[in-house]
Design a protein around this motif. Sequence first.
Motif, PDB file in Angstrom:
ATOM      1  N   ASN A  75     103.559  14.281  13.097  1.00 48.75           N
ATOM      2  CA  ASN A  75     103.302  15.681  13.432  1.00 48.75           C
ATOM      3  C   ASN A  75     103.126  15.884  14.933  1.00 48.75           C
ATOM      4  OD1 ASN A  75     101.542  15.684  10.428  1.00 48.75           O
ATOM      5  ND2 ASN A  75     103.333  16.946  10.768  1.00 48.75           N
ATOM      6  N   LEU A  76     102.887  14.781  15.645  1.00 55.23           N
ATOM      7  CA  LEU A  76     102.729  14.860  17.092  1.00 55.23           C
ATOM      8  C   LEU A  76     104.059  14.623  17.808  1.00 55.23           C
ATOM      9  CD1 LEU A  76      99.498  12.668  17.286  1.00 55.23           C
ATOM     10  CD2 LEU A  76      99.626  15.161  17.174  1.00 55.23           C
ATOM     11  N   GLN A  77     105.094  14.366  17.021  1.00 53.94           N
ATOM     12  CA  GLN A  77     106.401  14.038  17.581  1.00 53.94           C
ATOM     13  C   GLN A  77     107.273  15.282  17.750  1.00 53.94           C
ATOM     14  OE1 GLN A  77     107.538  11.021  18.455  1.00 53.94           O
ATOM     15  NE2 GLN A  77     105.945   9.704  17.579  1.00 53.94           N
ATOM     16  N   THR A  78     108.136  15.226  18.752  1.00 47.52           N
ATOM     17  CA  THR A  78     109.274  16.149  18.820  1.00 47.52           C
ATOM     18  C   THR A  78     110.510  15.270  18.933  1.00 47.52           C
ATOM     19  OG1 THR A  78     108.019  17.893  19.921  1.00 47.52           O
ATOM     20  CG2 THR A  78     110.413  18.005  20.103  1.00 47.52           C
ATOM     21  N   VAL A  79     111.393  15.396  17.951  1.00 45.39           N
ATOM     22  CA  VAL A  79     112.563  14.517  17.871  1.00 45.39           C
ATOM     23  C   VAL A  79     113.820  15.283  18.258  1.00 45.39           C
ATOM     24  CG1 VAL A  79     114.030  13.162  16.299  1.00 45.39           C
ATOM     25  CG2 VAL A  79     111.526  13.042  16.100  1.00 45.39           C
ATOM     26  N   LEU A  80     114.632  14.671  19.097  1.00 46.59           N
ATOM     27  CA  LEU A  80     115.974  15.192  19.372  1.00 46.59           C
ATOM     28  C   LEU A  80     116.960  14.332  18.592  1.00 46.59           C
ATOM     29  CD1 LEU A  80     117.823  17.030  21.374  1.00 46.59           C
ATOM     30  CD2 LEU A  80     118.229  14.851  22.484  1.00 46.59           C
ATOM     31  N   LEU A  81     117.754  14.962  17.739  1.00 47.79           N
ATOM     32  CA  LEU A  81     118.744  14.233  16.944  1.00 47.79           C
ATOM     33  C   LEU A  81     120.143  14.609  17.412  1.00 47.79           C
ATOM     34  CD1 LEU A  81     119.738  12.494  14.522  1.00 47.79           C
ATOM     35  CD2 LEU A  81     119.457  14.525  13.077  1.00 47.79           C
ATOM     36  N   ALA A  82     120.907  13.593  17.807  1.00 44.82           N
ATOM     37  CA  ALA A  82     122.306  13.807  18.196  1.00 44.82           C
ATOM     38  C   ALA A  82     123.204  13.204  17.110  1.00 44.82           C
ATOM     39  CB  ALA A  82     122.588  13.137  19.532  1.00 44.82           C
ATOM     40  N   GLY A  83     124.216  13.952  16.722  1.00 39.59           N
ATOM     41  CA  GLY A  83     125.122  13.481  15.675  1.00 39.59           C
ATOM     42  C   GLY A  83     124.763  14.010  14.305  1.00 39.59           C
TER      43      GLY A  83
ATOM     44  N   ASP B 268     109.949  16.375   6.349  1.00 35.45           N
ATOM     45  CA  ASP B 268     108.679  15.882   6.898  1.00 35.45           C
ATOM     46  C   ASP B 268     108.045  16.867   7.881  1.00 35.45           C
ATOM     47  OD1 ASP B 268     109.127  13.667   5.410  1.00 35.45           O
ATOM     48  OD2 ASP B 268     108.943  12.213   7.045  1.00 35.45           O
ATOM     49  N   ALA B 269     108.697  18.038   8.055  1.00 37.03           N
ATOM     50  CA  ALA B 269     108.202  19.091   8.965  1.00 37.03           C
ATOM     51  C   ALA B 269     107.962  18.554  10.370  1.00 37.03           C
ATOM     52  CB  ALA B 269     106.942  19.737   8.400  1.00 37.03           C
ATOM     53  N   ILE B 270     108.850  17.666  10.816  1.00 34.22           N
ATOM     54  CA  ILE B 270     108.749  17.131  12.179  1.00 34.22           C
ATOM     55  C   ILE B 270     109.465  18.096  13.124  1.00 34.22           C
ATOM     56  CG2 ILE B 270     109.411  15.221  13.701  1.00 34.22           C
ATOM     57  CD1 ILE B 270     109.292  13.395  11.169  1.00 34.22           C
ATOM     58  N   LYS B 271     108.813  18.408  14.222  1.00 38.62           N
ATOM     59  CA  LYS B 271     109.413  19.308  15.207  1.00 38.62           C
ATOM     60  C   LYS B 271     110.693  18.651  15.726  1.00 38.62           C
ATOM     61  CE  LYS B 271     107.975  22.161  19.067  1.00 38.62           C
ATOM     62  NZ  LYS B 271     107.104  22.247  20.227  1.00 38.62           N
ATOM     63  N   THR B 272     111.811  19.373  15.619  1.00 33.74           N
ATOM     64  CA  THR B 272     113.119  18.758  15.841  1.00 33.74           C
ATOM     65  C   THR B 272     114.045  19.654  16.652  1.00 33.74           C
ATOM     66  OG1 THR B 272     112.940  17.610  13.695  1.00 33.74           O
ATOM     67  CG2 THR B 272     115.124  17.773  14.643  1.00 33.74           C
ATOM     68  N   LYS B 273     114.842  19.008  17.505  1.00 30.65           N
ATOM     69  CA  LYS B 273     115.974  19.676  18.155  1.00 30.65           C
ATOM     70  C   LYS B 273     117.239  18.990  17.650  1.00 30.65           C
ATOM     71  CE  LYS B 273     113.768  20.718  22.648  1.00 30.65           C
ATOM     72  NZ  LYS B 273     113.920  20.482  24.109  1.00 30.65           N
TER      73      LYS B 273
ATOM     74  N   THR C 158     109.741  13.586  22.395  1.00 26.57           N
ATOM     75  CA  THR C 158     109.082  12.269  22.430  1.00 26.57           C
ATOM     76  C   THR C 158     110.030  11.149  21.979  1.00 26.57           C
ATOM     77  OG1 THR C 158     108.227  12.689  20.200  1.00 26.57           O
ATOM     78  CG2 THR C 158     106.752  13.168  22.047  1.00 26.57           C
ATOM     79  N   THR C 159     110.938  11.478  21.041  1.00 25.09           N
ATOM     80  CA  THR C 159     111.856  10.468  20.492  1.00 25.09           C
ATOM     81  C   THR C 159     113.263  11.037  20.388  1.00 25.09           C
ATOM     82  OG1 THR C 159     110.082   9.482  19.157  1.00 25.09           O
ATOM     83  CG2 THR C 159     112.331   8.928  18.528  1.00 25.09           C
ATOM     84  N   VAL C 160     114.237  10.260  20.834  1.00 27.40           N
ATOM     85  CA  VAL C 160     115.651  10.613  20.628  1.00 27.40           C
ATOM     86  C   VAL C 160     116.207   9.696  19.549  1.00 27.40           C
ATOM     87  CG1 VAL C 160     117.977  10.609  21.647  1.00 27.40           C
ATOM     88  CG2 VAL C 160     116.031  11.455  22.978  1.00 27.40           C
ATOM     89  N   ILE C 161     116.929  10.280  18.590  1.00 25.98           N
ATOM     90  CA  ILE C 161     117.666   9.487  17.601  1.00 25.98           C
ATOM     91  C   ILE C 161     119.144   9.828  17.784  1.00 25.98           C
ATOM     92  CG2 ILE C 161     118.078   8.997  15.153  1.00 25.98           C
ATOM     93  CD1 ILE C 161     115.243   9.964  14.538  1.00 25.98           C
ATOM     94  N   SER C 162     119.960   8.813  18.024  1.00 26.65           N
ATOM     95  CA  SER C 162     121.395   9.068  18.192  1.00 26.65           C
ATOM     96  C   SER C 162     122.217   8.313  17.150  1.00 26.65           C
ATOM     97  CB  SER C 162     121.873   8.665  19.584  1.00 26.65           C
ATOM     98  OG  SER C 162     123.275   8.862  19.654  1.00 26.65           O
TER      99      SER C 162
END
Length: 289
Positions: free
Chosen positions: A5-13, A29-34, A72-76
């Motif tokens: 819940n403290l995360q902001t994730v950027l997802l590419a792809g 999971d209601a994670i803050k996401t871009k 906070t985290t990038v997932i590619s």
Amino acid sequence: MSTNNLQTVLLAGATGYLGNYIAQALVEDAIKTKLIARSPHKLKNFESKTVKIIKAEVTKPEQLLGVCEGVTTVISTVGITRQKDGVTYMDVDYQANLNLLNEAKKAGVKRFIYISAINGDKYRYLKIFEAKEKFVDALKASGLSYTVIRPNGFFSDMKDFLDMARKGKVYLFGNGNQKFNPIHGEDLAIVCLQAINSTSNEIVVGGPDILTLNEIGEMALHTLQKPVKIVHLPDWIRRFIIWALRTFTSTKTYGPIEFFLTLMAEDNIAPRFGQQRLESFFNESVKQS
């Protein structure tokens, strides 16, 4: 309170096979996401209070300016199996991910999660892996905390067996006893989300069932209610095809074929994970077709 819940994730792809499952898991999971995508309309159904969709092409660094602010985290999952539209493996698997990594570093992102493939470091000489592993080198040298996830083939790739089975015969090289355990995108998405709080730099993962190529061929034929007809071709034909394609065609043609023919030639067994079964996936695929 979950640390996610403290995360902001950027997802590419996110519009790809795996990316779509990761996007679903982030929403659940209601994670803050871009989510960044070249065609944002494909992601409209994910838009919510916690999900922001950004139009950007990862191959164009100028379009990525500022996308990692507050992340906070990038997932590619950015990568291509087949080269088309004039872009190469180096353009996408290496350079596009590097563009993203550069933005992540500028914005002070804490963690970068990248999805490569099993044994990519061992098969660096394959065109697909050459670009992926060049990016892995850059990621390791970046100074960011990172995890490289190496899945053992996707269920979606196993549709090639169904395509052969529809024609009544499955063709395999060698004796067909090579073993591996492909994984469903939904299960792999769970691994990707777990990696957000992981300290592992590398995660090798496969599905719950270790199967031989013969067993997968039989499964595909049974699913389509066809008699079991598996043709075993001598391995020198496989090696000759790879040589001929490398010699007489471009990487656009031979890249994906070289990749599949090389990895299918020997056992690739990864630590087992997940609930999804290939047999169920085949049944669903046939129902939908």
